[in-house]
Design a protein around this motif. Sequence first.
Motif, PDB file in Angstrom:
ATOM      1  N   LYS A 299     -71.768  13.103  -3.707  1.00  0.00           N
ATOM      2  CA  LYS A 299     -72.851  12.444  -4.449  1.00  0.00           C
ATOM      3  C   LYS A 299     -74.212  12.926  -3.954  1.00  0.00           C
ATOM      4  O   LYS A 299     -75.104  13.244  -4.746  1.00  0.00           O
ATOM      5  CB  LYS A 299     -72.773  10.928  -4.285  1.00  0.00           C
ATOM      6  N   GLY A 300     -74.364  12.974  -2.648  1.00  0.00           N
ATOM      7  CA  GLY A 300     -75.639  13.414  -2.074  1.00  0.00           C
ATOM      8  C   GLY A 300     -75.947  14.861  -2.393  1.00  0.00           C
ATOM      9  O   GLY A 300     -77.085  15.213  -2.715  1.00  0.00           O
TER      10      GLY A 300
ATOM     11  N   SER B  16     -74.829  16.568  -4.964  1.00  0.00           N
ATOM     12  CA  SER B  16     -75.141  16.667  -6.391  1.00  0.00           C
ATOM     13  C   SER B  16     -76.588  16.274  -6.659  1.00  0.00           C
ATOM     14  O   SER B  16     -77.294  16.939  -7.415  1.00  0.00           O
ATOM     15  CB  SER B  16     -74.203  15.766  -7.201  1.00  0.00           C
ATOM     16  N   ALA B  17     -77.027  15.196  -6.042  1.00  0.00           N
ATOM     17  CA  ALA B  17     -78.408  14.754  -6.207  1.00  0.00           C
ATOM     18  C   ALA B  17     -79.388  15.746  -5.587  1.00  0.00           C
ATOM     19  O   ALA B  17     -80.448  16.026  -6.149  1.00  0.00           O
ATOM     20  CB  ALA B  17     -78.597  13.375  -5.584  1.00  0.00           C
ATOM     21  N   ALA B  18     -79.022  16.300  -4.444  1.00  0.00           N
ATOM     22  CA  ALA B  18     -79.903  17.250  -3.764  1.00  0.00           C
ATOM     23  C   ALA B  18     -80.104  18.520  -4.583  1.00  0.00           C
ATOM     24  O   ALA B  18     -81.226  19.012  -4.696  1.00  0.00           O
ATOM     25  CB  ALA B  18     -79.340  17.601  -2.392  1.00  0.00           C
ATOM     26  N   THR B  19     -79.030  19.035  -5.168  1.00  0.00           N
ATOM     27  CA  THR B  19     -79.176  20.257  -5.958  1.00  0.00           C
ATOM     28  C   THR B  19     -80.065  20.012  -7.169  1.00  0.00           C
ATOM     29  O   THR B  19     -80.828  20.885  -7.569  1.00  0.00           O
ATOM     30  CB  THR B  19     -77.817  20.819  -6.410  1.00  0.00           C
ATOM     31  N   GLU B  20     -79.979  18.819  -7.740  1.00  0.00           N
ATOM     32  CA  GLU B  20     -80.878  18.444  -8.849  1.00  0.00           C
ATOM     33  C   GLU B  20     -82.329  18.484  -8.385  1.00  0.00           C
ATOM     34  O   GLU B  20     -83.199  19.059  -9.043  1.00  0.00           O
ATOM     35  CB  GLU B  20     -80.503  17.049  -9.355  1.00  0.00           C
ATOM     36  N   ASN B  21     -82.584  17.866  -7.243  1.00  0.00           N
ATOM     37  CA  ASN B  21     -83.952  17.826  -6.717  1.00  0.00           C
ATOM     38  C   ASN B  21     -84.459  19.221  -6.356  1.00  0.00           C
ATOM     39  O   ASN B  21     -85.596  19.568  -6.664  1.00  0.00           O
ATOM     40  CB  ASN B  21     -84.024  16.916  -5.492  1.00  0.00           C
ATOM     41  N   PHE B  22     -83.635  20.010  -5.683  1.00  0.00           N
ATOM     42  CA  PHE B  22     -84.052  21.355  -5.292  1.00  0.00           C
ATOM     43  C   PHE B  22     -84.356  22.205  -6.519  1.00  0.00           C
ATOM     44  O   PHE B  22     -85.371  22.901  -6.567  1.00  0.00           O
ATOM     45  CB  PHE B  22     -82.971  22.053  -4.459  1.00  0.00           C
TER      46      PHE B  22
ATOM     47  N   LEU C  71     -60.483  12.751  -2.111  1.00  0.00           N
ATOM     48  CA  LEU C  71     -61.539  12.792  -1.105  1.00  0.00           C
ATOM     49  C   LEU C  71     -61.616  11.465  -0.365  1.00  0.00           C
ATOM     50  O   LEU C  71     -61.339  10.411  -0.931  1.00  0.00           O
ATOM     51  CB  LEU C  71     -62.895  13.063  -1.771  1.00  0.00           C
ATOM     52  N   SER C  72     -62.009  11.538   0.892  1.00  0.00           N
ATOM     53  CA  SER C  72     -62.259  10.305   1.640  1.00  0.00           C
ATOM     54  C   SER C  72     -63.573   9.705   1.125  1.00  0.00           C
ATOM     55  O   SER C  72     -64.336  10.351   0.410  1.00  0.00           O
ATOM     56  CB  SER C  72     -62.369  10.602   3.134  1.00  0.00           C
ATOM     57  N   GLU C  73     -63.828   8.477   1.488  1.00  0.00           N
ATOM     58  CA  GLU C  73     -65.063   7.817   1.047  1.00  0.00           C
ATOM     59  C   GLU C  73     -66.293   8.583   1.561  1.00  0.00           C
ATOM     60  O   GLU C  73     -67.268   8.754   0.836  1.00  0.00           O
ATOM     61  CB  GLU C  73     -65.097   6.370   1.548  1.00  0.00           C
ATOM     62  N   LYS C  74     -66.222   9.050   2.793  1.00  0.00           N
ATOM     63  CA  LYS C  74     -67.334   9.805   3.376  1.00  0.00           C
ATOM     64  C   LYS C  74     -67.552  11.119   2.622  1.00  0.00           C
ATOM     65  O   LYS C  74     -68.693  11.493   2.331  1.00  0.00           O
ATOM     66  CB  LYS C  74     -67.048  10.086   4.850  1.00  0.00           C
TER      67      LYS C  74
ATOM     68  N   HIS D 121     -81.306  12.384 -12.671  1.00  0.00           N
ATOM     69  CA  HIS D 121     -80.113  11.836 -12.019  1.00  0.00           C
ATOM     70  C   HIS D 121     -79.339  10.916 -12.959  1.00  0.00           C
ATOM     71  O   HIS D 121     -78.128  11.007 -13.062  1.00  0.00           O
ATOM     72  CB  HIS D 121     -80.494  11.073 -10.748  1.00  0.00           C
ATOM     73  N   VAL D 122     -80.050  10.038 -13.623  1.00  0.00           N
ATOM     74  CA  VAL D 122     -79.386   9.047 -14.468  1.00  0.00           C
ATOM     75  C   VAL D 122     -78.795   9.687 -15.724  1.00  0.00           C
ATOM     76  O   VAL D 122     -77.686   9.379 -16.126  1.00  0.00           O
ATOM     77  CB  VAL D 122     -80.381   7.925 -14.858  1.00  0.00           C
ATOM     78  N   GLN D 123     -79.516  10.610 -16.340  1.00  0.00           N
ATOM     79  CA  GLN D 123     -79.076  11.189 -17.607  1.00  0.00           C
ATOM     80  C   GLN D 123     -78.152  12.385 -17.450  1.00  0.00           C
ATOM     81  O   GLN D 123     -77.366  12.677 -18.339  1.00  0.00           O
ATOM     82  CB  GLN D 123     -80.283  11.645 -18.442  1.00  0.00           C
ATOM     83  N   PHE D 124     -78.235  13.111 -16.349  1.00  0.00           N
ATOM     84  CA  PHE D 124     -77.534  14.386 -16.237  1.00  0.00           C
ATOM     85  C   PHE D 124     -76.561  14.433 -15.064  1.00  0.00           C
ATOM     86  O   PHE D 124     -75.402  14.797 -15.219  1.00  0.00           O
ATOM     87  CB  PHE D 124     -78.572  15.513 -16.123  1.00  0.00           C
ATOM     88  N   ILE D 125     -77.010  14.044 -13.902  1.00  0.00           N
ATOM     89  CA  ILE D 125     -76.191  14.183 -12.699  1.00  0.00           C
ATOM     90  C   ILE D 125     -75.078  13.139 -12.657  1.00  0.00           C
ATOM     91  O   ILE D 125     -73.906  13.481 -12.539  1.00  0.00           O
ATOM     92  CB  ILE D 125     -77.060  14.102 -11.422  1.00  0.00           C
ATOM     93  N   ARG D 126     -75.425  11.883 -12.761  1.00  0.00           N
ATOM     94  CA  ARG D 126     -74.438  10.818 -12.599  1.00  0.00           C
ATOM     95  C   ARG D 126     -73.319  10.875 -13.646  1.00  0.00           C
ATOM     96  O   ARG D 126     -72.145  10.832 -13.292  1.00  0.00           O
ATOM     97  CB  ARG D 126     -75.159   9.460 -12.623  1.00  0.00           C
TER      98      ARG D 126
END
Length: 125
Positions: A50-51, A53-59, A41-44, A17-22
């Motif tokens: 963001k979620g 992007s992080a989820a696809t990394e985890n999956f 985009l709205s804040e939501k 997440h820190v090195q690639f996703i963010r």
Amino acid sequence: MVTRSIASALNIRIGGHVQFIRPLILPMTSAAAEASKGCPLSEKEEEKVKGLSAATENFGNFFAQNCFPASASVVLIQSGLAVAGYDVSLSDIASSAIYVMVISVVLTIVQVLLFDRKVKGGRKS
């Protein structure tokens, strides 16, 4: 997701997440979502990007890492099965994990496409 899954299946680490996703993936996905929507985009929606992007990394990492026969997780699975009395090779476990990886890639693509459709539906002129 596809890149992460292939890299994990081949035991190639391309950062987390820190090195690639963010720094790399998140700005591109945010810009693509804004271009798709046609306005900022709205804040939501930004938080959902963001979620996602992080989820696809985890999956991609979680479901594909067992495709590499020499990974620690495959060895752990084999030793656990051996204790239970099952004689399974590392390559058998790794080849079985390929199905799970393919299913996770397909389901993640569906999830991303549904999110894209939802963002496009919220288009403001």
